[in-house]
Design a protein around this motif. Sequence first.
Motif, PDB file in Angstrom:
ATOM      1  N   ASN A  44       0.816  -1.201   0.000  1.00  0.00           N
ATOM      2  CA  ASN A  44       0.000   0.000   0.000  1.00  0.00           C
ATOM      3  C   ASN A  44       0.860   1.266   0.000  1.00  0.00           C
ATOM      4  O   ASN A  44       0.348   2.363   0.127  1.00  0.00           O
ATOM      5  CB  ASN A  44      -0.921   0.000   1.232  1.00  0.00           C
ATOM      6  CG  ASN A  44      -2.242   0.652   0.968  1.00  0.00           C
ATOM      7  OD1 ASN A  44      -2.612   0.913  -0.172  1.00  0.00           O
ATOM      8  ND2 ASN A  44      -2.974   0.930   2.025  1.00  0.00           N
ATOM      9  N   VAL A  45       2.163   1.076  -0.115  1.00  0.00           N
ATOM     10  CA  VAL A  45       3.152   2.154  -0.134  1.00  0.00           C
ATOM     11  C   VAL A  45       2.991   3.065   1.100  1.00  0.00           C
ATOM     12  O   VAL A  45       2.981   4.285   1.004  1.00  0.00           O
ATOM     13  CB  VAL A  45       3.101   2.971  -1.450  1.00  0.00           C
ATOM     14  CG1 VAL A  45       4.334   3.837  -1.586  1.00  0.00           C
ATOM     15  CG2 VAL A  45       2.959   2.068  -2.659  1.00  0.00           C
ATOM     16  N   ILE A  46       2.838   2.435   2.244  1.00  0.00           N
ATOM     17  CA  ILE A  46       2.772   3.162   3.507  1.00  0.00           C
ATOM     18  C   ILE A  46       4.181   3.167   4.096  1.00  0.00           C
ATOM     19  O   ILE A  46       4.778   2.104   4.293  1.00  0.00           O
ATOM     20  CB  ILE A  46       1.785   2.492   4.489  1.00  0.00           C
ATOM     21  CG1 ILE A  46       0.368   2.545   3.918  1.00  0.00           C
ATOM     22  CG2 ILE A  46       1.850   3.155   5.860  1.00  0.00           C
ATOM     23  CD1 ILE A  46      -0.645   1.765   4.710  1.00  0.00           C
ATOM     24  N   PRO A  47       4.725   4.348   4.350  1.00  0.00           N
ATOM     25  CA  PRO A  47       6.071   4.394   4.919  1.00  0.00           C
ATOM     26  C   PRO A  47       6.132   3.682   6.271  1.00  0.00           C
ATOM     27  O   PRO A  47       5.215   3.790   7.075  1.00  0.00           O
ATOM     28  CB  PRO A  47       6.358   5.884   5.091  1.00  0.00           C
ATOM     29  CG  PRO A  47       5.218   6.607   4.501  1.00  0.00           C
ATOM     30  CD  PRO A  47       4.125   5.647   4.202  1.00  0.00           C
ATOM     31  N   MET A  84      -5.911  -4.133  12.424  1.00  0.00           N
ATOM     32  CA  MET A  84      -4.938  -3.505  11.524  1.00  0.00           C
ATOM     33  C   MET A  84      -4.922  -4.204  10.164  1.00  0.00           C
ATOM     34  O   MET A  84      -4.892  -3.550   9.120  1.00  0.00           O
ATOM     35  CB  MET A  84      -3.543  -3.530  12.157  1.00  0.00           C
ATOM     36  CG  MET A  84      -3.411  -2.604  13.343  1.00  0.00           C
ATOM     37  SD  MET A  84      -1.849  -2.801  14.234  1.00  0.00           S
ATOM     38  CE  MET A  84      -0.719  -2.148  13.028  1.00  0.00           C
ATOM     39  N   ILE A  85      -4.952  -5.524  10.183  1.00  0.00           N
ATOM     40  CA  ILE A  85      -4.948  -6.286   8.923  1.00  0.00           C
ATOM     41  C   ILE A  85      -6.234  -6.022   8.148  1.00  0.00           C
ATOM     42  O   ILE A  85      -6.206  -5.822   6.933  1.00  0.00           O
ATOM     43  CB  ILE A  85      -4.743  -7.792   9.203  1.00  0.00           C
ATOM     44  CG1 ILE A  85      -3.325  -8.024   9.752  1.00  0.00           C
ATOM     45  CG2 ILE A  85      -4.977  -8.615   7.941  1.00  0.00           C
ATOM     46  CD1 ILE A  85      -3.097  -9.406  10.329  1.00  0.00           C
ATOM     47  N   ARG A  86      -7.367  -6.007   8.835  1.00  0.00           N
ATOM     48  CA  ARG A  86      -8.657  -5.736   8.182  1.00  0.00           C
ATOM     49  C   ARG A  86      -8.644  -4.349   7.527  1.00  0.00           C
ATOM     50  O   ARG A  86      -9.074  -4.186   6.387  1.00  0.00           O
ATOM     51  CB  ARG A  86      -9.782  -5.831   9.199  1.00  0.00           C
ATOM     52  CG  ARG A  86     -11.171  -5.645   8.600  1.00  0.00           C
ATOM     53  CD  ARG A  86     -12.269  -5.810   9.643  1.00  0.00           C
ATOM     54  NE  ARG A  86     -11.947  -6.895  10.533  1.00  0.00           N
ATOM     55  CZ  ARG A  86     -11.981  -6.835  11.866  1.00  0.00           C
ATOM     56  NH1 ARG A  86     -12.354  -5.779  12.487  1.00  0.00           N
ATOM     57  NH2 ARG A  86     -11.668  -7.861  12.608  1.00  0.00           N
ATOM     58  N   THR A  87      -8.138  -3.355   8.240  1.00  0.00           N
ATOM     59  CA  THR A  87      -8.074  -1.992   7.707  1.00  0.00           C
ATOM     60  C   THR A  87      -7.177  -1.930   6.479  1.00  0.00           C
ATOM     61  O   THR A  87      -7.544  -1.324   5.459  1.00  0.00           O
ATOM     62  CB  THR A  87      -7.564  -1.023   8.789  1.00  0.00           C
ATOM     63  OG1 THR A  87      -8.476  -1.058   9.896  1.00  0.00           O
ATOM     64  CG2 THR A  87      -7.462   0.394   8.268  1.00  0.00           C
ATOM     65  N   LEU A  88      -6.021  -2.553   6.555  1.00  0.00           N
ATOM     66  CA  LEU A  88      -5.102  -2.565   5.403  1.00  0.00           C
ATOM     67  C   LEU A  88      -5.723  -3.305   4.218  1.00  0.00           C
ATOM     68  O   LEU A  88      -5.548  -2.897   3.055  1.00  0.00           O
ATOM     69  CB  LEU A  88      -3.761  -3.176   5.785  1.00  0.00           C
ATOM     70  CG  LEU A  88      -2.880  -2.295   6.658  1.00  0.00           C
ATOM     71  CD1 LEU A  88      -1.766  -3.104   7.311  1.00  0.00           C
ATOM     72  CD2 LEU A  88      -2.306  -1.148   5.818  1.00  0.00           C
ATOM     73  N   GLY A  93      -8.111  -2.537  -1.286  1.00  0.00           N
ATOM     74  CA  GLY A  93      -9.210  -2.840  -2.197  1.00  0.00           C
ATOM     75  C   GLY A  93      -9.704  -4.261  -2.134  1.00  0.00           C
ATOM     76  O   GLY A  93     -10.328  -4.768  -3.061  1.00  0.00           O
ATOM     77  N   GLY A  94      -9.446  -4.935  -1.029  1.00  0.00           N
ATOM     78  CA  GLY A  94      -9.842  -6.320  -0.959  1.00  0.00           C
ATOM     79  C   GLY A  94     -10.814  -6.567   0.088  1.00  0.00           C
ATOM     80  O   GLY A  94     -11.427  -7.438   0.401  1.00  0.00           O
TER      81      GLY A  94
END
Length: 94
Positions: A44-47, A84-88, A93-94
């Motif tokens: 997700n290109v999150i730093p 956290m996993i659910r949010t990501l 988009g999944g």
Amino acid sequence: MNHTTDFIAELIRAANGVGKLGDSEKHRLLEHAVTMIQDMRRQNVIPIFETLTDPLIPLRITAAIIHRRSNDEVKAALLEAADMIRTLKIELGG
């Protein structure tokens, strides 16, 4: 269901039955969750700064000293990881 959804469900089931789990299983679940979160952040290109404010740090600490954590603390960590996993997953988009 896919792997991510299955793992979220596994974390929630483990949190609800945390008293039945051994320390090695608790550790395995949290370590897997941390790895998955890191991978999803990269996708997700999150730093990744890994400062003290990074919510992954408490998960890593809990995993590292699992034998010193109460069941309530481990339950909270497992549920936090699942969230956290659910949010990501949603952000990806999944």
